[in-house]
Design a protein around this motif. Structure first.
Motif, short mmCIF file in Angstrom:
data_model
loop_
_atom_site.label_atom_id
_atom_site.label_comp_id
_atom_site.label_asym_id
_atom_site.label_seq_id
_atom_site.Cartn_x
_atom_site.Cartn_y
_atom_site.Cartn_z
N ILE A 1 0.84 -1.20 0.00
CA ILE A 1 0.00 0.00 0.00
C ILE A 1 0.88 1.25 0.00
O ILE A 1 0.58 2.23 -0.71
CB ILE A 1 -0.96 -0.01 1.20
N SER A 2 1.95 1.23 0.75
CA SER A 2 2.88 2.37 0.75
C SER A 2 3.45 2.60 -0.64
O SER A 2 3.54 3.74 -1.12
CB SER A 2 4.00 2.12 1.76
N GLY A 3 3.83 1.53 -1.32
CA GLY A 3 4.34 1.65 -2.68
C GLY A 3 3.29 2.18 -3.64
O GLY A 3 3.59 3.02 -4.50
N MET A 4 2.06 1.71 -3.47
CA MET A 4 0.98 2.20 -4.33
C MET A 4 0.72 3.68 -4.11
O MET A 4 0.46 4.44 -5.05
CB MET A 4 -0.30 1.39 -4.09
N ARG A 5 0.79 4.12 -2.86
CA ARG A 5 0.61 5.56 -2.59
C ARG A 5 1.68 6.38 -3.31
O ARG A 5 1.37 7.40 -3.94
CB ARG A 5 0.66 5.81 -1.09
N GLU A 6 2.92 5.97 -3.19
CA GLU A 6 4.00 6.73 -3.82
C GLU A 6 3.87 6.68 -5.35
O GLU A 6 4.09 7.70 -6.03
CB GLU A 6 5.35 6.17 -3.39
N ALA A 7 3.52 5.53 -5.90
CA ALA A 7 3.35 5.43 -7.35
C ALA A 7 2.26 6.38 -7.83
O ALA A 7 2.39 7.00 -8.90
CB ALA A 7 2.99 3.99 -7.73
N HIS A 8 1.19 6.52 -7.05
CA HIS A 8 0.10 7.40 -7.47
C HIS A 8 0.47 8.88 -7.35
O HIS A 8 -0.01 9.70 -8.13
CB HIS A 8 -1.16 7.08 -6.67
N LEU A 9 1.29 9.24 -6.39
CA LEU A 9 1.75 10.62 -6.32
C LEU A 9 2.65 10.94 -7.52
O LEU A 9 2.52 12.01 -8.15
CB LEU A 9 2.50 10.86 -5.02
N ARG A 10 3.54 10.02 -7.84
CA ARG A 10 4.41 10.21 -9.02
C ARG A 10 3.57 10.31 -10.29
O ARG A 10 3.78 11.18 -11.13
CB ARG A 10 5.39 9.05 -9.11
N ASP A 11 2.60 9.40 -10.39
CA ASP A 11 1.75 9.38 -11.58
C ASP A 11 0.85 10.62 -11.62
O ASP A 11 0.61 11.18 -12.69
CB ASP A 11 0.90 8.11 -11.58
N GLY A 12 0.37 11.04 -10.46
CA GLY A 12 -0.47 12.23 -10.41
C GLY A 12 0.26 13.45 -10.92
O GLY A 12 -0.34 14.29 -11.62
N ALA A 13 1.55 13.58 -10.60
CA ALA A 13 2.32 14.71 -11.09
C ALA A 13 2.44 14.66 -12.62
O ALA A 13 2.31 15.69 -13.30
CB ALA A 13 3.70 14.72 -10.44
N ALA A 14 2.67 13.46 -13.16
CA ALA A 14 2.76 13.33 -14.62
C ALA A 14 1.43 13.66 -15.28
O ALA A 14 1.37 14.33 -16.32
CB ALA A 14 3.20 11.91 -14.99
N VAL A 15 0.32 13.22 -14.68
CA VAL A 15 -1.00 13.49 -15.24
C VAL A 15 -1.31 14.98 -15.17
O VAL A 15 -1.89 15.54 -16.12
CB VAL A 15 -2.07 12.65 -14.50
N VAL A 16 -0.93 15.65 -14.09
CA VAL A 16 -1.18 17.09 -14.00
C VAL A 16 -0.37 17.85 -15.06
O VAL A 16 -0.88 18.79 -15.70
CB VAL A 16 -0.87 17.60 -12.58
N GLU A 17 0.89 17.47 -15.25
CA GLU A 17 1.67 18.10 -16.32
C GLU A 17 0.97 17.92 -17.67
O GLU A 17 0.88 18.84 -18.49
CB GLU A 17 3.08 17.50 -16.38
#
Length: 596
Positions: A312-328
């Motif tokens: 779950i910790s890994g999934m949270r971090e992956a989603h923050l990284r992915d969220g930044a890419a999606v916002v860009e």
């Protein structure tokens, strides 16, 4: 590997290929043949070698099957593919059949008075065959296991995949393979079972803390495994897939054997052998001639579904990284789309580029769905060079995409306005958003299943006489398959939701020939904070962080609770993603996350 935009099937060849198949059936003395979109591992995503349904019919959807009879050939598709199938198959040759509304047994009885229908026992589960046999009893039609007749007429069928396996580190797995196998071995001993046959690639990868490259977009290793009650495993896969590094990550209790040894090993087994009736091919139980077959769930499915703290910790971090890419990406899209120079392929390519710029992308988690205007109504639309449509003003654009990072798998859908798509599109979007918010805010007693929550996502659509023809959510793996069972948010799911399960929350609305709307976040089941009568309840934690298009919201239709959730969510998006994006994207994000 970048997404390809080439057509993967050729419906124009359907007539000739169907004729060749019927010739082979006549020679074999059978009246029909079943052609599923499945491989011997019963995964949703298959290697090119196993794309038999697509090769024969032209249909490329991720679920469906064909029933070929002497005078008719039905392509069975669910609600997600009703529009797509008409565009991909020659309907003068193949007949689209709405499934599961029309059951295959009933359809066969209506089109075949008597005869034998052949099927490949490696491509159908015991459960599936049993249901069809029950439906056909007393009708004069019987089923017979046969060789695969599509393989017999497919001259350039691709070879079996030989992707290289690699170790999934303990820091991300959260538990050693030894510990997992000991836990499951003890479960087998308690049940009086000597072995368990495991056929699902994601189960094998989870159990052994391995990942692979045998299936596009899914980091899985194809093979079969035999787990014994002492925690030992025999893994049947091409030894060439097991690199020295992957072999070094396995302990001495794991034995690698070639795939061709699997049949003989099953035939030699004695004792009680656990087989999953719903996921293992029928051929497995047929080969266990010296053992006692005990039907039971794949022993990995439940523990794999309940993610541990590290996952779950890994999934949270992956989603923050992915969220930044999606916002860009969204900031770029908002600037470029109104100029009228973009196509669907331009959008897909740009989004993948932003994800690759993270320098952490293993692959995208599925081919990006990017539907402009009416293409958005094709639920699992995949743009090709032939279908590539301009992104036009005053239309909706639906983008469903995801990433495979070593620490987690993402899946996000956003529907955005390009110009002014009109009041009706805004009203429909608002209803879909209300459904997404309802799932996000839900609290429920322990023991409830996905079917008990599914209606929350549809309530506002139902009030308007609308609905969508797919489940509200699917399970998701941790750097594994983007679609993972057994948990689902669906009116047909009876699997109780448990802490640690990750699902998508993705209501939608689709109007053929006009537009499509879908909004999707991933959520993880958690224990709900004490409240009210202090009953034990569960809730969802949202993992996905990217803004929702405020321009499409009819604010007056939202309840106070809806507005509060949306404003709190956008505030969290800004706080979590803002520090991770460029200055230009940050300015865009501040406006996109402004309270309503």
């Amino acid at each position: 590997m970048f997404q390809s935009f080439e057509t993967t099937s050729d419906p124009s060849k359907g007539l000739a290929r169907l004729a060749a198949l019927r010739d082979v059936l006549a020679e074999a003395g059978v009246a029909g043949f079943l052609v599923p979109r499945a491989d011997a591992h019963q995964g949703e995503y298959v290697a090119p070698r196993d794309e038999r349904l697509s090769w024969l019919t032209g249909f490329t959807g991720s679920a469906g099957f064909a029933v070929v009879l002497p005078d008719v050939a039905g392509v069975f598709i669910d609600g997600r593919y009703r529009v797509q199938v008409k565009a991909q198959v020659d309907v003068s040759v193949f007949t689209p059949v709405p499934w599961p509304e029309v059951k295959p047994g009933d359809w066969i009885k209506a089109h075949l008075a008597s005869g034998v229908i052949g099927f490949d026992p490696w491509l159908h589960t015991a459960d599936e065959v049993e249901r069809l046999e029950t439906a056909l009893q007393d009708h004069g039609v019987t089923l017979r296991p046969v060789a695969n007749f599509v393989d017999a007429i497919w001259p350039d069928q691709p070879a079996a995949p030989v992707g290289k396996a690699f170790a999934h580190p303990i820091g991300l797995a959260g538990e050693t393979s030894v510990a997992k196998r000991a836990r499951l071995g003890a479960m087998l001993r308690e049940a009086g079972q000597d072995f368990a046959v495991i056929t699902l690639p994601d189960s094998i990868c989870w159990l052994l803390n391995l990942r692979g490259a045998d299936v596009p977009r899914n980091p899985v290793l194809q093979g079969f495994a035999l787990l014994d009650a002492d925690g030992g495993v025999r893994l049947f896969t091409d030894p060439a897939k097991i690199t020295p590094a992957a072999a070094a990550a396995l302990d001495a209790a794991v034995t690698i054997l070639p795939p061709e040894a699997f049949k003989a090993t099953l035939a030699d087994l004695t004792g009680a052998v656990r087989v999953d009736k719903a996921t293992a091919p029928l051929a497995v139980s047929q080969l266990l001639t010296g053992a006692r077959v005990v039907w039971g769930d794949d022993p990995c499915r439940w523990p794999k579904a309940r993610k541990n703290a590290a996952e779950i910790s890994g999934m949270r971090e992956a989603h923050l990284r992915d969220g930044a890419a999606v916002v860009e990406f969204l900031a770029w899209l908002d600037h470029e789309a109104p100029k009228g120079r973009l196509t669907e392929i331009d959008v897909v390519t740009a989004l993948e580029g932003y994800r690759r710029a993270t320098n952490a992308l293993h692959d995208i988690s599925f081919d990006t769905i990017c539907g402009a205007g009416p293409n958005g109504a094709i639920m699992h639309y995949r743009v090709t060079s032939e279908t590539n449509r301009p992104v036009r003003r005053d239309e909706l654009l639906l983008v469903d995409s995801g990433a495979q990072f070593p620490d987690g798998t993402t899946d996000i859908t956003r529907t955005v306005a390009v110009g002014d798509p009109g009041a009706e599109a805004q009203e429909c979007y608002t209803r879909v958003l209300q459904g997404m918010i309802a799932i996000s805010r839900a609290r429920w007693p322990k023991g409830l299943a996905g079917r008990d929550l599914d209606g929350f996502a549809r309530y506002h659509l139902w009030l308007a006489g609308q609905d969508f023809d797919h489940g509200t959510g699917h399970g998701v793996g941790a750097f594994l398959s983007v679609h993972e069972g057994p948990q689902r948010l669906s009116r047909i799911s009876e699997v109780p939701l448990e802490v640690g399960m990750i699902l998508s929350n993705e209501p939608g609305y689709y109007r053929e020939g006009a537009f499509g709307i879908r909004l999707e976040n991933l959520v993880v089941v958690d224990t709900a904070p004490p409240f009210g009568d202090m009953r034990d309840q569960l809730c969802f934690e949202t993992l996905t962080f990217a803004p929702l298009d405020r321009r499409l919201i009819v604010v007056g239709e939202l309840s106070r609770g809806d507005r509060d959730w949306l404003n709190a969510y956008h505030a969290e998006v800004l706080a979590k993603i803002g520090p991770r994006v460029s200055p230009a994207a940050l300015e865009w994000l501040k406006a996109a996350c402004a309270p309503i």
